[in-house]
Design an enzyme around this catalytic site. Sequence first.
Site, PDB file in Angstrom:
ATOM      1  N   CYS A  80       0.800  -1.222   0.000  1.00 28.02           N
ATOM      2  CA  CYS A  80       0.000   0.000   0.000  1.00 28.02           C
ATOM      3  C   CYS A  80       0.833   1.272   0.000  1.00 28.02           C
ATOM      4  CB  CYS A  80      -0.953  -0.021   1.190  1.00 28.02           C
ATOM      5  SG  CYS A  80      -1.963  -1.514   1.220  1.00 28.02           S
ATOM      6  N   HIS A 139      -2.838   8.033   6.053  1.00 28.08           N
ATOM      7  CA  HIS A 139      -3.044   6.682   5.515  1.00 28.08           C
ATOM      8  C   HIS A 139      -4.452   6.227   5.889  1.00 28.08           C
ATOM      9  CE1 HIS A 139      -1.914   2.928   3.769  1.00 28.08           C
ATOM     10  NE2 HIS A 139      -2.052   2.250   4.896  1.00 28.08           N
ATOM     11  N   GLU A 160      -1.356   5.625  13.834  1.00 31.81           N
ATOM     12  CA  GLU A 160      -0.998   6.789  13.008  1.00 31.81           C
ATOM     13  C   GLU A 160      -1.268   8.080  13.769  1.00 31.81           C
ATOM     14  OE1 GLU A 160      -1.500   8.568   8.474  1.00 31.81           O
ATOM     15  OE2 GLU A 160      -2.912   7.028   9.170  1.00 31.81           O
ATOM     16  N   LYS A 163      -9.666   7.851   2.135  1.00 28.15           N
ATOM     17  CA  LYS A 163     -10.103   6.460   1.991  1.00 28.15           C
ATOM     18  C   LYS A 163     -11.524   6.269   2.510  1.00 28.15           C
ATOM     19  CE  LYS A 163      -5.559   4.139   2.191  1.00 28.15           C
ATOM     20  NZ  LYS A 163      -4.649   5.272   2.435  1.00 28.15           N
ATOM     21  N   HIS A 199      -9.802   1.813   0.085  1.00 31.26           N
ATOM     22  CA  HIS A 199      -8.350   1.621   0.120  1.00 31.26           C
ATOM     23  C   HIS A 199      -7.930   0.940  -1.178  1.00 31.26           C
ATOM     24  CE1 HIS A 199      -4.353   0.955   1.158  1.00 31.26           C
ATOM     25  NE2 HIS A 199      -4.461   0.324   2.317  1.00 31.26           N
ATOM     26  N   PHE A 251       1.861  -3.355   4.086  1.00 32.01           N
ATOM     27  CA  PHE A 251       2.216  -4.633   4.690  1.00 32.01           C
ATOM     28  C   PHE A 251       3.722  -4.870   4.544  1.00 32.01           C
ATOM     29  CE2 PHE A 251      -2.127  -7.016   4.175  1.00 32.01           C
ATOM     30  CZ  PHE A 251      -2.659  -6.198   5.148  1.00 32.01           C
TER      31      PHE A 251
END
Length: 413
Positions: A163, A303, A314, A335, A340, A399
């Site tokens: 991502c 994010h 975050e 998002k 996403h 990831f």
Amino acid sequence: MRRRVVVTGLGLVTACGNDVDSTWSALMSGESGADAISRFDTDDFAVKFACEVKGFDVEEYVAKKEARRMGAFTHFAIAASDEALEDSGLTIDDSNADMVGTYISSGIGDFWAIEREHEKLLKSGPGRVSPFFIVSAIVNLASGNVSIRHGAKGPNSATATACSAGAHAIGDSFRIIERGDADVMICGGTESAITPMSVAGFASMRALSKRNDEPQRASRPFDAERDGFVIGEGAGIMILEELEHAKARGAKILAEIVGYGMSSDAFHVTMPDESGSGAIRVMKKAIADAGIEPDQIGYINAHGTSTPYNDKFETLAIKKTFGDHASKLAVSSTKSMTGHALGAAGGIEAVISVKSLMDNMLPPTINLENPDPDCDLDYVPNDAREAEVDYVLSNSFGFGGTNACLIFSRYSD
């Protein structure tokens, strides 16, 4: 002296619209792109909705026969790149082709091709697998096809950093231009992974929201009732250009890219570091690279995945990075509307960050109805906000603990 790098063109394909203007209009109105999945039967699936791109006709860009030899993620990249190049007014010809590059990343490539051709293999044998399977599926073919389409003969690359892929493509392109290996880069991210295997896999990980009865309310970053992300797709592409090159051809300059950071959590394959360490380091690196103070950042495109751990950690990282200034920052997660889009997310959100500078508007975080006590910043809840900021920061975390951070500023000569 570092070569200055500016943004001269933007292109988007998202669940909220198939170009920049329609996507931006939807974001400003707080419209979600989530809906029931239309591409396959979801009767046996725990998750039945996604942020699909709608009304996209690849034959507006590519002949039908040629399109069949490409993955859908390449289709999206071509459409967004065409828009970005048109926006930039750049002509690629023999005089400049060697110094124009492409860097378009994806987290997965074409899952559709993998699933389709594997089914053929099992049912009908190896002789039925398409000769175009490999070149439609592998991650770098979006960048390769855009390079071929426009005759861009400079650097041609792609990363597969989950991502963070789209953001890494833009940041790496920034570096390529800074060091003089190209004057122009067509860069960003693209993804089309709303497939049976992908949805089943992410659902099995318990990463996806299961609000099947209210998909448009499912992506709710920073809300106490968030239960996972909504998978999306699309492409976000921008034209980065060395400043003097852009000025020499009379290009309109939309913004300047001034900072880029990379880091690794070195913690866990999916869960972010609970101390926020990786996110803190990547933001600090980008701020230092930009040569600015933390309190000069006015807006963060987070994010913000709508997962329990990401949003909490975050937020913690932003607090530790910005100190007292964190409470004065506007932070939002688009998002909540686009879903996403995995490897495309960083590219899409970079384009949105530049639009925020251009239009003096900050997109909202929709569905923020019951704020999580651990998420206590200003997330521009539910309604877009007029605000003039000079520096915008965009976070992308993937990831494997891979992190990217981009900083854009208003252009000033």
